[in-house]
Design a protein around this motif. Structure first.
Motif, PDB file in Angstrom:
ATOM      1  N   GLU A 153       0.837  -1.202   0.000  1.00  0.00           N
ATOM      2  CA  GLU A 153       0.000   0.000   0.000  1.00  0.00           C
ATOM      3  C   GLU A 153       0.870   1.249   0.000  1.00  0.00           C
ATOM      4  OE1 GLU A 153      -3.717  -0.107   2.410  1.00  0.00           O
ATOM      5  OE2 GLU A 153      -2.718  -1.797   3.386  1.00  0.00           O
ATOM      6  N   VAL A 154       0.266   2.365  -0.354  1.00  0.00           N
ATOM      7  CA  VAL A 154       0.938   3.655  -0.280  1.00  0.00           C
ATOM      8  C   VAL A 154       0.027   4.633   0.462  1.00  0.00           C
ATOM      9  CG1 VAL A 154       0.070   4.307  -2.583  1.00  0.00           C
ATOM     10  CG2 VAL A 154       2.018   5.532  -1.589  1.00  0.00           C
ATOM     11  N   ALA A 155       0.608   5.360   1.402  1.00  0.00           N
ATOM     12  CA  ALA A 155      -0.081   6.468   2.070  1.00  0.00           C
ATOM     13  C   ALA A 155       0.625   7.759   1.670  1.00  0.00           C
ATOM     14  CB  ALA A 155      -0.050   6.291   3.587  1.00  0.00           C
ATOM     15  N   TRP A 156      -0.134   8.842   1.544  1.00  0.00           N
ATOM     16  CA  TRP A 156       0.480  10.084   1.102  1.00  0.00           C
ATOM     17  C   TRP A 156      -0.105  11.284   1.826  1.00  0.00           C
ATOM     18  CZ3 TRP A 156      -2.850  13.629  -1.145  1.00  0.00           C
ATOM     19  CH2 TRP A 156      -4.072  13.136  -1.614  1.00  0.00           C
ATOM     20  N   LEU A 157       0.703  12.337   1.874  1.00  0.00           N
ATOM     21  CA  LEU A 157       0.298  13.604   2.469  1.00  0.00           C
ATOM     22  C   LEU A 157       0.828  14.724   1.593  1.00  0.00           C
ATOM     23  CD1 LEU A 157      -0.807  15.347   4.864  1.00  0.00           C
ATOM     24  CD2 LEU A 157       1.484  15.189   5.858  1.00  0.00           C
ATOM     25  N   ASN A 158      -0.067  15.583   1.099  1.00  0.00           N
ATOM     26  CA  ASN A 158       0.320  16.749   0.317  1.00  0.00           C
ATOM     27  C   ASN A 158       0.637  17.884   1.303  1.00  0.00           C
ATOM     28  OD1 ASN A 158       0.321  19.156  -1.225  1.00  0.00           O
ATOM     29  ND2 ASN A 158      -0.951  18.203  -2.804  1.00  0.00           N
ATOM     30  N   LEU A 159       1.918  18.260   1.392  1.00  0.00           N
ATOM     31  CA  LEU A 159       2.325  19.282   2.357  1.00  0.00           C
ATOM     32  C   LEU A 159       1.847  20.678   1.953  1.00  0.00           C
ATOM     33  CD1 LEU A 159       5.997  18.161   3.108  1.00  0.00           C
ATOM     34  CD2 LEU A 159       3.913  17.605   4.371  1.00  0.00           C
ATOM     35  N   THR A 160       1.469  20.831   0.688  1.00  0.00           N
ATOM     36  CA  THR A 160       0.996  22.129   0.213  1.00  0.00           C
ATOM     37  C   THR A 160      -0.470  22.345   0.551  1.00  0.00           C
ATOM     38  OG1 THR A 160       2.597  22.017  -1.601  1.00  0.00           O
ATOM     39  CG2 THR A 160       0.802  23.636  -1.808  1.00  0.00           C
ATOM     40  N   THR A 161      -1.280  21.308   0.378  1.00  0.00           N
ATOM     41  CA  THR A 161      -2.722  21.426   0.605  1.00  0.00           C
ATOM     42  C   THR A 161      -3.186  20.723   1.877  1.00  0.00           C
ATOM     43  OG1 THR A 161      -3.247  19.402  -0.618  1.00  0.00           O
ATOM     44  CG2 THR A 161      -3.062  21.453  -1.890  1.00  0.00           C
ATOM     45  N   MET A 162      -2.304  19.880   2.466  1.00  0.00           N
ATOM     46  CA  MET A 162      -2.599  19.054   3.643  1.00  0.00           C
ATOM     47  C   MET A 162      -3.661  17.997   3.358  1.00  0.00           C
ATOM     48  SD  MET A 162      -0.268  20.051   5.501  1.00  0.00           S
ATOM     49  CE  MET A 162      -0.584  18.927   6.859  1.00  0.00           C
ATOM     50  N   GLN A 163      -3.937  17.718   2.101  1.00  0.00           N
ATOM     51  CA  GLN A 163      -4.780  16.571   1.758  1.00  0.00           C
ATOM     52  C   GLN A 163      -3.959  15.290   1.915  1.00  0.00           C
ATOM     53  OE1 GLN A 163      -5.840  18.020  -2.260  1.00  0.00           O
ATOM     54  NE2 GLN A 163      -7.979  17.869  -1.615  1.00  0.00           N
ATOM     55  N   SER A 164      -4.631  14.166   2.183  1.00  0.00           N
ATOM     56  CA  SER A 164      -3.925  12.907   2.363  1.00  0.00           C
ATOM     57  C   SER A 164      -4.782  11.765   1.844  1.00  0.00           C
ATOM     58  CB  SER A 164      -3.591  12.681   3.842  1.00  0.00           C
ATOM     59  OG  SER A 164      -4.781  12.576   4.612  1.00  0.00           O
ATOM     60  N   GLY A 165      -4.185  10.599   1.719  1.00  0.00           N
ATOM     61  CA  GLY A 165      -4.918   9.436   1.248  1.00  0.00           C
ATOM     62  C   GLY A 165      -4.103   8.166   1.416  1.00  0.00           C
ATOM     63  N   ARG A 166      -4.721   7.076   1.048  1.00  0.00           N
ATOM     64  CA  ARG A 166      -4.105   5.761   1.155  1.00  0.00           C
ATOM     65  C   ARG A 166      -4.717   4.862   0.080  1.00  0.00           C
ATOM     66  NH1 ARG A 166      -3.852   2.013   6.632  1.00  0.00           N
ATOM     67  NH2 ARG A 166      -3.506   0.005   5.621  1.00  0.00           N
ATOM     68  N   ALA A 167      -3.891   4.047  -0.571  1.00  0.00           N
ATOM     69  CA  ALA A 167      -4.387   3.210  -1.657  1.00  0.00           C
ATOM     70  C   ALA A 167      -3.502   1.977  -1.807  1.00  0.00           C
ATOM     71  CB  ALA A 167      -4.418   3.992  -2.963  1.00  0.00           C
ATOM     72  N   PRO A 168      -4.037   0.887  -2.375  1.00  0.00           N
ATOM     73  CA  PRO A 168      -3.220  -0.295  -2.655  1.00  0.00           C
ATOM     74  C   PRO A 168      -2.375  -0.092  -3.903  1.00  0.00           C
ATOM     75  CG  PRO A 168      -5.442  -0.660  -3.435  1.00  0.00           C
ATOM     76  CD  PRO A 168      -5.456   0.682  -2.737  1.00  0.00           C
ATOM     77  N   LEU A 169      -1.254  -0.812  -3.974  1.00  0.00           N
ATOM     78  CA  LEU A 169      -0.499  -0.936  -5.205  1.00  0.00           C
ATOM     79  C   LEU A 169      -0.810  -2.312  -5.789  1.00  0.00           C
ATOM     80  CD1 LEU A 169       3.023   0.539  -4.290  1.00  0.00           C
ATOM     81  CD2 LEU A 169       0.964   1.725  -5.090  1.00  0.00           C
ATOM     82  N   TYR A 170      -0.905  -2.388  -7.107  1.00  0.00           N
ATOM     83  CA  TYR A 170      -1.275  -3.645  -7.745  1.00  0.00           C
ATOM     84  C   TYR A 170      -0.580  -3.742  -9.093  1.00  0.00           C
ATOM     85  CZ  TYR A 170      -4.566  -0.521 -10.096  1.00  0.00           C
ATOM     86  OH  TYR A 170      -5.122   0.512 -10.805  1.00  0.00           O
ATOM     87  N   GLN A 171      -0.704  -4.868  -9.745  1.00  0.00           N
ATOM     88  CA  GLN A 171      -0.039  -5.055 -11.030  1.00  0.00           C
ATOM     89  C   GLN A 171      -0.932  -4.512 -12.137  1.00  0.00           C
ATOM     90  OE1 GLN A 171       0.533  -8.940 -12.769  1.00  0.00           O
ATOM     91  NE2 GLN A 171       0.939  -7.773 -14.632  1.00  0.00           N
ATOM     92  N   GLU A 172      -0.672  -3.256 -12.539  1.00  0.00           N
ATOM     93  CA  GLU A 172      -1.455  -2.628 -13.597  1.00  0.00           C
ATOM     94  C   GLU A 172      -0.686  -2.573 -14.907  1.00  0.00           C
ATOM     95  OE1 GLU A 172      -2.413   1.414 -12.725  1.00  0.00           O
ATOM     96  OE2 GLU A 172      -0.391   1.935 -12.074  1.00  0.00           O
ATOM     97  N   ARG A 173       0.634  -2.770 -14.857  1.00  0.00           N
ATOM     98  CA  ARG A 173       1.440  -2.832 -16.069  1.00  0.00           C
ATOM     99  C   ARG A 173       1.611  -4.288 -16.504  1.00  0.00           C
ATOM    100  NH1 ARG A 173       3.876   1.342 -13.011  1.00  0.00           N
ATOM    101  NH2 ARG A 173       4.203   3.278 -14.195  1.00  0.00           N
ATOM    102  N   PRO A 174       2.147  -4.524 -17.717  1.00  0.00           N
ATOM    103  CA  PRO A 174       2.399  -5.898 -18.144  1.00  0.00           C
ATOM    104  C   PRO A 174       3.324  -6.621 -17.163  1.00  0.00           C
ATOM    105  CG  PRO A 174       2.667  -4.384 -19.990  1.00  0.00           C
ATOM    106  CD  PRO A 174       2.499  -3.540 -18.769  1.00  0.00           C
ATOM    107  N   ALA A 175       3.105  -7.923 -16.993  1.00  0.00           N
ATOM    108  CA  ALA A 175       3.923  -8.703 -16.067  1.00  0.00           C
ATOM    109  C   ALA A 175       5.390  -8.670 -16.485  1.00  0.00           C
ATOM    110  CB  ALA A 175       3.431 -10.147 -16.006  1.00  0.00           C
TER     111      ALA A 175
END
Length: 222
Positions: A153-175
């Protein structure tokens, strides 16, 4: 849970400080480790005994001045834009079959592509401004598969806007031969702190445990 997150935040703070110390001539990209802690707070990531071992191994690699891996996945075909590296290479301790070094560790490499950019191997190749594609490769892990069920997973924080989120990483490109997982996130423009964490299942390992990586932090200009 809060105590465990705080403890991990302190460990990652050490990693960030040591990684920044590799090039003192350039100001550290993130002057306040509290920003990293804030990103970690939104992650609420699980911490296992093996994750703690991976954190120790990662700190030891940085302290020893181990060169970073010069690896870029074949499944990323960037024709516009640049890939910004995270602050250090991370490690998953003792999770590979015999023959991958003394400790059989997997090194994890994370980067981010901030729009505007074009990656022809993404399902939607154009990454517009305000979006960032984060990708993570686990060295010496076997070919990725959409059915593999990696828990990164990836969690993020925008230091400019203070927005944040969290999402899974998955295989979206060719293997590719090495597992490379990613996701395109709507972060907005600004300075973004990312934390990638979790486990990759090496489908050749059979009875071996998943590769539990120490969290890896990146500071990206988007």
């Amino acid at each position: 849970m809060r105590g465990r997150i705080a403890g991990l935040a302190a460990c990652v703070g050490v990693l960030v400080s040591m990684a920044a110390g590799e090039a003192r001539a350039v100001p550290p990209p993130l002057g306040d480790v509290a920003a990293v802690r804030a990103a970690l707070q939104s992650a609420a990531m699980p911490i296992s005994t093996r994750t703690a071992q991976s954190i120790t191994t990662t700190i030891e690699r940085i302290a020893a001045g181990t060169p970073r891996y010069n690896y870029f996945p074949r499944s990323v075909h960037l024709v516009e834009g640049t890939a910004q590296p995270f602050l250090y290479d991370t490690t998953a301790a003792d999770c590979l079959p015999a023959g991958f070094g003394e400790q059989n560790d997997s090194v994890g490499i994370a980067r981010a592509i901030a729009g505007p950019a074009v990656d022809e191997n993404l399902p939607v190749p154009v990454i517009p401004p305000g979006k960032v594609n984060v990708f993570f490769s686990g060295m010496n892990t076997a070919m990725s598969s959409p059915l593999q069920g990696d828990l990164v997973e990836v969690a993020w924080l925008n230091l400019t806007t203070m927005q944040s989120g969290r999402a899974p990483l998955y295989q979206e490109r060719p293997a590719d031969y090495i597992v490379t997982l990613s996701n395109t996130l709507e972060t907005g423009r600004g300075t973004i702190v990312f934390v990638v964490f979790g486990s990759i299942l090496d489908n050749t390992s059979r009875a071996l445990p998943p590769c539990d990586y120490a969290p890896v932090v990146g500071v990206v200009q988007a």
